[in-house]
Design a protein around this motif. Sequence first.
Motif, PDB file in Angstrom:
ATOM      1  N   GLU A 221      21.390  11.874  -1.035  1.00 22.19           N
ATOM      2  CA  GLU A 221      20.714  10.663  -0.556  1.00 22.19           C
ATOM      3  C   GLU A 221      19.793  10.151  -1.657  1.00 22.19           C
ATOM      4  N   ASP A 222      19.822   8.853  -1.885  1.00 22.55           N
ATOM      5  CA  ASP A 222      18.966   8.228  -2.893  1.00 22.55           C
ATOM      6  C   ASP A 222      17.585   7.989  -2.280  1.00 22.55           C
ATOM      7  N   ARG A 223      16.594   8.735  -2.750  1.00 20.09           N
ATOM      8  CA  ARG A 223      15.244   8.614  -2.217  1.00 20.09           C
ATOM      9  C   ARG A 223      14.290   7.976  -3.220  1.00 20.09           C
ATOM     10  N   SER A 224      14.822   7.262  -4.180  1.00 18.02           N
ATOM     11  CA  SER A 224      13.981   6.584  -5.159  1.00 18.02           C
ATOM     12  C   SER A 224      13.315   5.366  -4.540  1.00 18.02           C
ATOM     13  N   CYS A 225      12.276   4.872  -5.208  1.00 21.88           N
ATOM     14  CA  CYS A 225      11.529   3.702  -4.736  1.00 21.88           C
ATOM     15  C   CYS A 225      11.129   2.886  -5.956  1.00 21.88           C
ATOM     16  N   PHE A 226      11.716   1.698  -6.105  1.00 25.07           N
ATOM     17  CA  PHE A 226      11.400   0.780  -7.188  1.00 25.07           C
ATOM     18  C   PHE A 226      11.006  -0.568  -6.587  1.00 25.07           C
ATOM     19  N   LYS A 227      10.000  -1.174  -7.201  1.00 27.21           N
ATOM     20  CA  LYS A 227       9.518  -2.447  -6.686  1.00 27.21           C
ATOM     21  C   LYS A 227      10.529  -3.566  -6.870  1.00 27.21           C
ATOM     22  N   GLU A 228      11.487  -3.403  -7.792  1.00 24.47           N
ATOM     23  CA  GLU A 228      12.496  -4.438  -8.020  1.00 24.47           C
ATOM     24  C   GLU A 228      13.424  -4.608  -6.837  1.00 24.47           C
ATOM     25  N   SER A 229      13.480  -3.619  -5.929  1.00 22.51           N
ATOM     26  CA  SER A 229      14.370  -3.743  -4.778  1.00 22.51           C
ATOM     27  C   SER A 229      13.926  -4.841  -3.830  1.00 22.51           C
ATOM     28  N   VAL A 230      12.646  -5.236  -3.892  1.00 21.49           N
ATOM     29  CA  VAL A 230      12.160  -6.300  -3.007  1.00 21.49           C
ATOM     30  C   VAL A 230      12.783  -7.640  -3.402  1.00 21.49           C
ATOM     31  N   ARG A 231      13.053  -7.837  -4.685  1.00 19.43           N
ATOM     32  CA  ARG A 231      13.593  -9.109  -5.148  1.00 19.43           C
ATOM     33  C   ARG A 231      15.103  -9.196  -5.004  1.00 19.43           C
ATOM     34  N   SER A 232      15.780  -8.124  -4.645  1.00 20.98           N
ATOM     35  CA  SER A 232      17.230  -8.120  -4.598  1.00 20.98           C
ATOM     36  C   SER A 232      17.734  -8.855  -3.371  1.00 20.98           C
ATOM     37  N   ASN A 233      18.893  -9.491  -3.515  1.00 21.23           N
ATOM     38  CA  ASN A 233      19.531 -10.205  -2.419  1.00 21.23           C
ATOM     39  C   ASN A 233      20.667  -9.420  -1.790  1.00 21.23           C
ATOM     40  N   TRP A 234      20.851  -8.188  -2.181  1.00 18.39           N
ATOM     41  CA  TRP A 234      21.927  -7.363  -1.640  1.00 18.39           C
ATOM     42  C   TRP A 234      21.503  -6.772  -0.301  1.00 18.39           C
ATOM     43  N   ASP A 235      22.466  -6.118   0.326  1.00 21.41           N
ATOM     44  CA  ASP A 235      22.202  -5.408   1.571  1.00 21.41           C
ATOM     45  C   ASP A 235      21.207  -4.286   1.291  1.00 21.41           C
ATOM     46  N   PRO A 236      20.090  -4.196   1.997  1.00 23.96           N
ATOM     47  CA  PRO A 236      19.083  -3.159   1.686  1.00 23.96           C
ATOM     48  C   PRO A 236      19.607  -1.748   1.852  1.00 23.96           C
ATOM     49  N   ARG A 237      20.729  -1.564   2.525  1.00 25.15           N
ATOM     50  CA  ARG A 237      21.273  -0.229   2.689  1.00 25.15           C
ATOM     51  C   ARG A 237      22.051   0.233   1.460  1.00 25.15           C
ATOM     52  N   ASP A 558      -1.980  -0.440   1.124  1.00 24.09           N
ATOM     53  CA  ASP A 558      -2.985  -1.477   1.265  1.00 24.09           C
ATOM     54  C   ASP A 558      -4.128  -0.987   2.135  1.00 24.09           C
ATOM     55  N   ALA A 559      -5.006  -1.906   2.548  1.00 23.76           N
ATOM     56  CA  ALA A 559      -6.181  -1.524   3.337  1.00 23.76           C
ATOM     57  C   ALA A 559      -5.800  -0.994   4.706  1.00 23.76           C
ATOM     58  N   ARG A 560      -4.663  -1.426   5.241  1.00 27.43           N
ATOM     59  CA  ARG A 560      -4.232  -0.949   6.557  1.00 27.43           C
ATOM     60  C   ARG A 560      -3.422   0.327   6.487  1.00 27.43           C
ATOM     61  N   GLY A 561      -3.143   0.832   5.287  1.00 31.67           N
ATOM     62  CA  GLY A 561      -2.358   2.041   5.143  1.00 31.67           C
ATOM     63  C   GLY A 561      -0.875   1.816   5.002  1.00 31.67           C
ATOM     64  N   ASP A 562      -0.432   0.562   4.934  1.00 31.34           N
ATOM     65  CA  ASP A 562       0.987   0.264   4.782  1.00 31.34           C
ATOM     66  C   ASP A 562       1.367   0.308   3.308  1.00 31.34           C
ATOM     67  N   PRO A 563       2.556   0.827   2.974  1.00 33.28           N
ATOM     68  CA  PRO A 563       2.963   0.892   1.559  1.00 33.28           C
ATOM     69  C   PRO A 563       3.242  -0.493   0.999  1.00 33.28           C
ATOM     70  N   ALA A 564       2.695  -0.764  -0.169  1.00 35.79           N
ATOM     71  CA  ALA A 564       2.932  -2.031  -0.873  1.00 35.79           C
ATOM     72  C   ALA A 564       4.109  -1.817  -1.813  1.00 35.79           C
ATOM     73  N   THR A 565       5.324  -2.018  -1.310  1.00 37.60           N
ATOM     74  CA  THR A 565       6.533  -1.730  -2.068  1.00 37.60           C
ATOM     75  C   THR A 565       6.745  -2.680  -3.233  1.00 37.60           C
ATOM     76  N   SER A 566       6.026  -3.781  -3.289  1.00 34.03           N
ATOM     77  CA  SER A 566       6.186  -4.727  -4.397  1.00 34.03           C
ATOM     78  C   SER A 566       5.208  -4.459  -5.537  1.00 34.03           C
ATOM     79  N   GLU A 567       4.430  -3.389  -5.475  1.00 29.49           N
ATOM     80  CA  GLU A 567       3.446  -3.066  -6.501  1.00 29.49           C
ATOM     81  C   GLU A 567       3.906  -1.857  -7.321  1.00 29.49           C
ATOM     82  N   ASP A 568       3.282  -1.717  -8.484  1.00 28.05           N
ATOM     83  CA  ASP A 568       3.580  -0.583  -9.359  1.00 28.05           C
ATOM     84  C   ASP A 568       2.899   0.681  -8.843  1.00 28.05           C
ATOM     85  N   PRO A 569       3.489   1.862  -9.105  1.00 28.76           N
ATOM     86  CA  PRO A 569       2.782   3.106  -8.740  1.00 28.76           C
ATOM     87  C   PRO A 569       1.515   3.271  -9.566  1.00 28.76           C
TER      88      PRO A 569
END
Length: 807
Positions: A221-237, A558-569
């Motif tokens: 299973e691919d468990r990577s996390c890159f911020k570039e995935s937010v800009r993609s137009n493909w199926d998120p799966r 963020d301040a609410r505890g939600d992951p900001a997937t569009s930001e750098d680690p």
Amino acid sequence: MPRKLRPRKSRTSYTTPAGYQTDVGTDVGKDHGGPSSSKVQPQISEESDSEFAPEDVLTQKGNRDDGESSLTDLMDVDEEEEQVMAKPRKTRKTRDGRAELGPPTSSPGPSKGKSKQRPHRQSLKTRGVVNPTPTPGPCLPAMRLGKMYALPNPSAHHRHRAIPIYHRKDQVERLDRPPVLFNEPKIAFTNSMTVDQPLTERIGKAWGYNVGPGPVWELLEDRSCFKESVRSNWDPRQEASRRPRVYQGLSVRPGWMVLDYQDALTYLPTDVVTTEDGKVKPPPPVACYLGPFGEQTRVLFEMFDSHATSEYFKEGSSYIFNAGSPVWGLDWCPTHPADRPFRKFKQYLAVAPFPSRAHAPSVGSKAQRPCLACVQIWSLRPRIAGDNVGELDDFSEKGREPGEMRCEMVLCLNVGPAQDIKWCPLPAHDPWDGRLGVRNPRKLGVLAGTFEDGSLSVYVVPDPLDIASAMRSDTSPIFVNLPEPTLRIELENTSCWSLDWANSEVLAVGCTNGCIAIYDVGNALNEGICANILPMYYICVHQSAVRAITWIRVPPTDARGDPATSEDPTVIASGGYDGVECLIDIREPHGYVVNRTRDVITTATYSVFAAGPIMIDHDNTVKAYSVSPIMLGRGHILMEPDGPVWHVQASDYHPQLAVGSADGSCSTTNLLKSMRRGGLVPLFVHKIYQLDYSRKTGEYRMLEHFIPQVTQEKGPNVKTKAQADDELLSGSGHSTGVWPPEIGVHRVTWNCGNGLGCASLLASGSGSGLCRVDWLCGRWFKDRVPYVDVPKMRKEVDGGADDSTEE
């Protein structure tokens, strides 16, 4: 005449202005022999909800017991917690017949696997105490309140399971059948491992039943996390959405040229001696014995030669090739899933050798340009017939391998030999639609490296198929001279020593002065800036050179505890020559020390399955540290190779850890193996191969097909002489502490950028110049899939085995 003591004088007491009360006068020591003041204790109500309230108050309200139970459930500890019983006091009689309490009686400790209940505390009201925190007497110091929080104590009987940091809720891809090299894998969609806590525990336990040297294909299973995935137009799966194509507007820098073999000879690895007229000579061939132990065949490896182990082993699945000199850089080039069928699933591997076997770089010293060196581009491709447009071999025959290793291109550089190289983790090549071009070749990818001239240089590598040459043949590669990098970064009074990509835009560089610099190379490459860019962050962490550095690829919250997937680690793990291992948040100007050793920290890698960085500790141990907030800084030992560790590497697709050490061995182990000490599943360490060297004859020997070694957890008991003799007879004891530098395995790397079908490929490079690519597969314990089958394990269908039943 005896000496008289100086008379004691009265001193003014400052306890009253400071808020303290005393039962004596302001003259300290006038009526008593020492300080007699005590601090006024605060009056805390029993209904107080303060987290700083005394322990008994919280116990009376039931808050403390609930917190401990939830913490234990989250840790998923497989062993019962050991608790200490209160030691009773026995009565004894005095001479006059009166009874008095004696000292506490010593009781034996709890037995293994059993726990004793803690005696119930008597509430404060039944004791008749009005003030929950009693005020000490005049001659007693003020009472300190204990900590209101505590992590579980480490024990030799269990290890805590890894707690995921980033939870993906979308579905992901998995393999529907076993993968075959150079064939398109059959993909199915499934639930992510981190979709909920029960599924995370279930798949984590299932991974522990893998007893093979590689991963089991059912759980990849691919468990990577890159911020570039937010800009993609493909199926998120799909993988094309998680790993999209980047740097589409970037091209190969003009000025490149094709060299012939004679002109490229000065860039290639050479012999340690020269000819009579002072010219360099090619490196001598490497003689290595391959095959089963006792029946090995002597094979000569010239530079750029390669052989498959299927020629010497039945059902062999590895490839061995010679880069010419010690290898200190090794990485797989990622490719986009839409372009893989155009190249018949060919895999590219970048190899960076030293100029010669006698080359020894100095830490912090910069070489003067031009300093000639090379980076080789090898390919693992399907085996073809006599010409370039042949058909694939018949894979059905046993003992025949479908592929071969070939050096297709050599990059001739002027920046010196590479200390470390890494491709951009996302695909950066142009589309492979069959178009060829000579004037404007397509790019193969973006390669970054730290070189001996002290710079961090980024190169746009041209595609080997787009470069035509009259000197090109199937046996010799193409020699391409890249006079200048696309981007060069240099720092004054220090050299760049190590690097790691956070994503396709941000790079972290470890310097020889102990500092870490973070650069945004994405904007520089897109805007055409070639040099003189300033770092976003420059943090002083270590007291000497930073050799190991890795990003914790987790999005910030963020301040609410939600992951900001569009930001750098924002978190980096680093280790240096000072023996310090640190965790650094780039938003703070300092590092958090997690461990100190007396060894040089040579490597570090981040494992998403272990939820933290993996580095080395004393006595050649490999240790994993957790960065989860509830287990921050806690770690456990994974394995102990026989020699110092040169490199460790984890994958984004599976929890198998690869380790290369100075004793010539390349080993793997399971990061999610069973947590229970003495459980059913053994803790295996698989030695993939071991390289040996004869100083008398100058020949090498490569041994493989080792029996897996069982890792014994260190307990409090000392090893007896009988156990030591048994280990010596079985061959599991430690070997000598002196090894030739030629056999050290300097680099190991998993194929992390070419999908689930190639996740089992492991490449390794050694100090002899011999490199190896292995196809490693896993195996279930007793060949039994946990939880009946994979669909029921991942809760794709209703039903399935219960967790308690499976345990």
